[in-house]
Design a protein around this motif. Structure first.
Motif, PDB file in Angstrom:
ATOM      1  N   LEU A 132      31.162  35.949  43.536  1.00 10.39           N
ATOM      2  CA  LEU A 132      31.319  36.280  44.955  1.00 10.39           C
ATOM      3  C   LEU A 132      32.315  35.310  45.589  1.00 10.39           C
ATOM      4  CD1 LEU A 132      30.232  38.037  47.341  1.00 10.39           C
ATOM      5  CD2 LEU A 132      28.560  36.200  47.766  1.00 10.39           C
ATOM      6  N   ARG A 133      33.303  35.858  46.284  1.00 10.04           N
ATOM      7  CA  ARG A 133      34.265  35.025  46.997  1.00 10.04           C
ATOM      8  C   ARG A 133      34.010  35.107  48.505  1.00 10.04           C
ATOM      9  NH1 ARG A 133      39.933  35.427  48.209  1.00 10.04           N
ATOM     10  NH2 ARG A 133      39.119  34.930  50.265  1.00 10.04           N
ATOM     11  N   GLY A 134      34.568  34.169  49.238  1.00 12.82           N
ATOM     12  CA  GLY A 134      34.459  34.182  50.691  1.00 12.82           C
ATOM     13  C   GLY A 134      34.909  32.821  51.190  1.00 12.82           C
ATOM     14  N   LYS A 138      39.257  28.120  56.128  1.00  9.26           N
ATOM     15  CA  LYS A 138      40.344  29.095  56.032  1.00  9.26           C
ATOM     16  C   LYS A 138      41.698  28.506  56.416  1.00  9.26           C
ATOM     17  CE  LYS A 138      40.223  32.588  54.917  1.00  9.26           C
ATOM     18  NZ  LYS A 138      40.322  33.001  53.498  1.00  9.26           N
ATOM     19  N   PRO A 139      42.687  28.627  55.537  1.00 12.24           N
ATOM     20  CA  PRO A 139      44.041  28.161  55.880  1.00 12.24           C
ATOM     21  C   PRO A 139      44.777  29.249  56.650  1.00 12.24           C
ATOM     22  CG  PRO A 139      43.983  28.960  53.611  1.00 12.24           C
ATOM     23  CD  PRO A 139      42.625  29.213  54.202  1.00 12.24           C
ATOM     24  N   ARG A 140      44.690  29.242  57.973  1.00 16.23           N
ATOM     25  CA  ARG A 140      45.301  30.312  58.753  1.00 16.23           C
ATOM     26  C   ARG A 140      46.678  29.890  59.266  1.00 16.23           C
ATOM     27  NH1 ARG A 140      41.811  34.133  60.247  1.00 16.23           N
ATOM     28  NH2 ARG A 140      43.705  35.397  60.143  1.00 16.23           N
ATOM     29  N   LEU A 188      36.074  25.901  42.476  1.00 17.22           N
ATOM     30  CA  LEU A 188      36.827  25.477  43.657  1.00 17.22           C
ATOM     31  C   LEU A 188      38.155  26.241  43.677  1.00 17.22           C
ATOM     32  CD1 LEU A 188      36.321  21.637  43.113  1.00 17.22           C
ATOM     33  CD2 LEU A 188      35.281  22.948  44.986  1.00 17.22           C
ATOM     34  N   GLN A 189      38.496  26.826  44.806  1.00 16.98           N
ATOM     35  CA  GLN A 189      39.777  27.532  44.923  1.00 16.98           C
ATOM     36  C   GLN A 189      40.788  26.669  45.664  1.00 16.98           C
ATOM     37  OE1 GLN A 189      39.597  31.672  46.198  1.00 16.98           O
ATOM     38  NE2 GLN A 189      41.440  31.438  47.463  1.00 16.98           N
ATOM     39  N   VAL A 190      41.991  26.589  45.091  1.00 21.63           N
ATOM     40  CA  VAL A 190      43.103  25.910  45.778  1.00 21.63           C
ATOM     41  C   VAL A 190      44.041  27.000  46.257  1.00 21.63           C
ATOM     42  CG1 VAL A 190      45.044  24.325  45.556  1.00 21.63           C
ATOM     43  CG2 VAL A 190      42.921  23.864  44.335  1.00 21.63           C
ATOM     44  N   GLY A 191      44.297  27.045  47.552  1.00 21.12           N
ATOM     45  CA  GLY A 191      45.102  28.107  48.137  1.00 21.12           C
ATOM     46  C   GLY A 191      46.583  27.928  47.852  1.00 21.12           C
ATOM     47  N   ALA A 192      47.296  29.038  48.033  1.00 17.92           N
ATOM     48  CA  ALA A 192      48.737  29.058  47.783  1.00 17.92           C
ATOM     49  C   ALA A 192      49.458  27.948  48.549  1.00 17.92           C
ATOM     50  CB  ALA A 192      49.293  30.419  48.193  1.00 17.92           C
ATOM     51  N   ARG A 193      49.007  27.721  49.790  1.00 20.91           N
ATOM     52  CA  ARG A 193      49.702  26.736  50.636  1.00 20.91           C
ATOM     53  C   ARG A 193      49.484  25.302  50.180  1.00 20.91           C
ATOM     54  NH1 ARG A 193      48.076  31.070  52.427  1.00 20.91           N
ATOM     55  NH2 ARG A 193      49.350  32.424  53.753  1.00 20.91           N
ATOM     56  N   ASN A 194      48.527  25.113  49.289  1.00 21.61           N
ATOM     57  CA  ASN A 194      48.225  23.758  48.824  1.00 21.61           C
ATOM     58  C   ASN A 194      48.652  23.503  47.382  1.00 21.61           C
ATOM     59  OD1 ASN A 194      47.107  21.727  50.470  1.00 21.61           O
ATOM     60  ND2 ASN A 194      45.265  22.952  50.779  1.00 21.61           N
ATOM     61  N   GLU A 243      47.660  34.516  40.139  1.00 15.75           N
ATOM     62  CA  GLU A 243      48.891  35.097  40.715  1.00 15.75           C
ATOM     63  C   GLU A 243      48.497  35.886  41.960  1.00 15.75           C
ATOM     64  OE1 GLU A 243      52.249  35.335  40.407  1.00 15.75           O
ATOM     65  OE2 GLU A 243      52.226  36.906  41.933  1.00 15.75           O
ATOM     66  N   ARG A 244      49.068  35.535  43.114  1.00 17.45           N
ATOM     67  CA  ARG A 244      48.673  36.167  44.384  1.00 17.45           C
ATOM     68  C   ARG A 244      49.883  36.667  45.165  1.00 17.45           C
ATOM     69  NH1 ARG A 244      51.017  34.427  48.551  1.00 17.45           N
ATOM     70  NH2 ARG A 244      49.248  34.180  49.960  1.00 17.45           N
ATOM     71  N   GLY A 245      50.990  36.895  44.426  1.00 16.81           N
ATOM     72  CA  GLY A 245      52.164  37.413  45.114  1.00 16.81           C
ATOM     73  C   GLY A 245      53.028  36.287  45.644  1.00 16.81           C
ATOM     74  N   ALA A 275      44.467  37.831  38.614  1.00 16.44           N
ATOM     75  CA  ALA A 275      45.415  38.430  39.554  1.00 16.44           C
ATOM     76  C   ALA A 275      44.703  38.749  40.868  1.00 16.44           C
ATOM     77  CB  ALA A 275      46.003  39.698  38.955  1.00 16.44           C
ATOM     78  N   ASP A 276      45.378  38.492  41.966  1.00 16.79           N
ATOM     79  CA  ASP A 276      44.851  38.760  43.306  1.00 16.79           C
ATOM     80  C   ASP A 276      45.768  39.771  43.990  1.00 16.79           C
ATOM     81  OD1 ASP A 276      44.373  38.788  46.033  1.00 16.79           O
ATOM     82  OD2 ASP A 276      44.436  36.618  46.301  1.00 16.79           O
ATOM     83  N   PRO A 277      45.496  41.069  43.777  1.00 16.64           N
ATOM     84  CA  PRO A 277      46.372  42.081  44.377  1.00 16.64           C
ATOM     85  C   PRO A 277      46.139  42.242  45.878  1.00 16.64           C
ATOM     86  CG  PRO A 277      44.608  43.148  43.147  1.00 16.64           C
ATOM     87  CD  PRO A 277      44.410  41.665  42.984  1.00 16.64           C
ATOM     88  N   SER A 278      45.087  41.643  46.417  1.00 20.19           N
ATOM     89  CA  SER A 278      44.821  41.758  47.854  1.00 20.19           C
ATOM     90  C   SER A 278      45.871  40.979  48.634  1.00 20.19           C
ATOM     91  CB  SER A 278      43.420  41.236  48.183  1.00 20.19           C
ATOM     92  OG  SER A 278      42.454  41.897  47.387  1.00 20.19           O
ATOM     93  N   HIS A 279      46.012  39.670  48.313  1.00 25.63           N
ATOM     94  CA  HIS A 279      47.075  38.892  48.950  1.00 25.63           C
ATOM     95  C   HIS A 279      48.426  39.280  48.363  1.00 25.63           C
ATOM     96  CE1 HIS A 279      43.413  36.624  49.821  1.00 25.63           C
ATOM     97  NE2 HIS A 279      44.016  36.334  50.955  1.00 25.63           N
ATOM     98  N   GLY A 280      48.415  39.779  47.131  1.00 30.44           N
ATOM     99  CA  GLY A 280      49.658  40.157  46.457  1.00 30.44           C
ATOM    100  C   GLY A 280      50.397  41.288  47.151  1.00 30.44           C
ATOM    101  N   ILE A 304      39.493  40.191  44.313  1.00 34.23           N
ATOM    102  CA  ILE A 304      39.716  41.308  45.236  1.00 34.23           C
ATOM    103  C   ILE A 304      38.932  41.121  46.530  1.00 34.23           C
ATOM    104  CG2 ILE A 304      39.554  43.839  45.455  1.00 34.23           C
ATOM    105  CD1 ILE A 304      40.648  43.915  42.840  1.00 34.23           C
ATOM    106  N   GLU A 305      39.619  41.318  47.645  1.00 36.33           N
ATOM    107  CA  GLU A 305      38.925  41.228  48.931  1.00 36.33           C
ATOM    108  C   GLU A 305      38.266  42.571  49.272  1.00 36.33           C
ATOM    109  OE1 GLU A 305      41.135  37.474  51.058  1.00 36.33           O
ATOM    110  OE2 GLU A 305      41.722  39.472  51.748  1.00 36.33           O
ATOM    111  N   VAL A 306      36.973  42.477  49.596  1.00 30.42           N
ATOM    112  CA  VAL A 306      36.185  43.664  49.939  1.00 30.42           C
ATOM    113  C   VAL A 306      35.408  43.328  51.208  1.00 30.42           C
ATOM    114  CG1 VAL A 306      34.350  45.241  49.167  1.00 30.42           C
ATOM    115  CG2 VAL A 306      35.885  44.206  47.466  1.00 30.42           C
TER     116      VAL A 306
HETATM  117  C1  PEP Z   1      42.353  33.657  50.291  1.00 32.30           C
HETATM  118  O1  PEP Z   1      42.042  33.773  49.085  1.00 32.30           O
HETATM  119  O2  PEP Z   1      41.715  34.168  51.216  1.00 32.30           O
HETATM  120  C2  PEP Z   1      43.639  32.963  50.620  1.00 32.30           C
HETATM  121  C3  PEP Z   1      43.792  32.360  51.784  1.00 32.30           C
HETATM  122  O3  PEP Z   1      44.538  33.057  49.642  1.00 32.30           O
HETATM  123  P1  PEP Z   1      46.042  32.479  49.490  1.00 32.30           P
HETATM  124  O4  PEP Z   1      45.892  30.997  49.391  1.00 32.30           O
HETATM  125  O5  PEP Z   1      46.494  33.117  48.215  1.00 32.30           O
HETATM  126  O6  PEP Z   1      46.834  32.939  50.674  1.00 32.30           O
END
Ligand code: PEP
Ligand code: MN
Length: 345
Positions: A132-134, A138-140, A188-194, A243-245, A275-280, A304-306
């Motif tokens: 489960l992701r969530g 949030k890096p907005r 632990l998830q590291v976001g694209a921006r980091n 890979e998230r695009g 692969a993360d086609p949602s952000h991709g 996948i984001e749902v």
């Molecule tokens: C996310 O997974 O919600 C997210 C912010 O991803 P990314 O770092 O790929 O933009």
């Protein structure tokens, strides 16, 4: 590294190259052919040489790098490929990335409320997601957008996952969040921006949980693998790439999903790649086609984001699948996977 000299290079120019290599601690192996001289740099860390230091020197025609810049992330380190198990540290049911099974990670972009995360968890679990992701941190892009529920979000995420016997992944944005997140998550998830926050990557190298490292918005595969190398060099070898695009000139999709990264990474590295086609893609109707393509191309997992009510999601609603669309996609994956020698975890 190999330095190819011009056919008209002088003896003095050749000697300058040899001297520089020697000063940098390398042995210079010179071979003089009928038309030109070639100098090979031999040393234990030839990957540390910067080709540009030689490219601009007089008499140099071409500089070729023949050693890869990474030691731990490269395929040669573990030719059979790495299988990374998540869940063991908390005694949760284990899920492995990189084996014969393809792992589906699903959930909302952000944890918004107890009701939301419990609803989404139940529906994605029913369809076949194991993790489960969530987002709780949030890096907005804008500081005025919803920033996530913080630790309370992590608590809700964990409770919803436990209820469904799922593992948990969530993003950490800086080193101070690692210990807080480790109380609740399995990965632990590291976001694209980091991706290139090197001091943060070093801290993650000390963590005892697997790290899912997203590809930076404009990162080359080489830069991405070197970021994985930072975490691994710190002692944490449990790195899963995602890979998230990437950012290209194309504006029709939010990002350009680089499917080709999947086979290329598999060739260059032993690390699993999801692969993360949602952000991709950033658009709900493009998610399933890219997810199908990714597993066909060899992805070890999907993220996948749902959302149970994407129109009212607090972030990334446009790219979030409705639960029924997610269920339909899983049905399609079950048809595709055996054709590529895999099965759903
Ligand atoms: C996310 O997974 O919600 C997210 C912010 O991803 P990314 O770092 O790929 O933009
Ligand atoms: Mn998102």
């Amino acid at each position: 590294m190999v330095i190819v000299m011009e056919s008209i290079a002088t003896e003095e120019q050749i000697q300058k190259i040899i001297d520089l290599l020697t000063r940098k601690g390398f042995d210079a192996h010179r071979s003089t052919g009928a038309t030109r001289t070639i100098i090979g740099a031999v040393g234990s860390d030839a990957g540390a040489l910067d080709p540009r230091d030689f490219q601009l020197m007089e008499g140099v025609r071409e500089v070729l790098r023949i050693t890869e810049p990474w030691k731990l992330a490269g395929r040669v380190f573990r030719p059979e490929g790495s299988v990374i198990a998540a869940g063991a540290a908390r005694g949760s049911a284990q899920v492995s990335f990189g084996g014969p099974e393809v792992v589906v990670v699903a959930g909302p972009c952000a944890v918004e409320s107890e009701e939301q995360i419990r609803k989404v968890a139940a529906s994605v679990r029913r369809s076949g997601a194991r993790v489960l992701r969530g987002g709780a941190f949030k890096p907005r892009t804008s500081p005025y957008s919803f920033q996530g529920l913080g630790e309370e979000g992590l608590r809700l995420l964990r409770a919803a996952a436990d209820e469904q016997k799922m593992l948990v992944i969530s993003e950490v944005m800086d080193a101070t969040q690692i210990d807080v997140a480790a109380k609740y998550v399995d990965i632990l998830q590291v976001g694209a921006r980091n991706m290139q926050n090197f001091t943060f990557l070093r801290e993650l190298g000390k963590a005892s949980l697997p790290v899912l490292l997203k590809r930076g918005l404009s990162a080359t595969l080489e830069e991405w693998l070197l970021s994985a190398e930072y975490i691994m060099a710190g002692g944490n070898h449990a790195v899963i790439l995602c890979e998230r695009g990437i950012r290209t000139f194309e504006r029709y999709t939010r990002n350009t999903m680089d499917i080709s990264a999947i086979p290329v990474i598999h060739k260059l590295s032993h690390l699993p790649i999801v692969a993360d086609p949602s952000h991709g893609t950033g658009l709900r109707d493009k998610v399933a086609p890219m997810a199908r393509a990714a597993v066909a191309a060899g992805a070890d997992g999907l993220l996948i984001e749902v959302h149970h009510d994407p129109d009212n999601a607090r972030s990334d609603g446009a790219q979030s699948l409705h639960p029924e669309q997610f269920a339909e996609l899983i049905g399609q994956l079950k048809v595709i996977l055996p054709a590529v020698g895999r099965r759903l975890a």
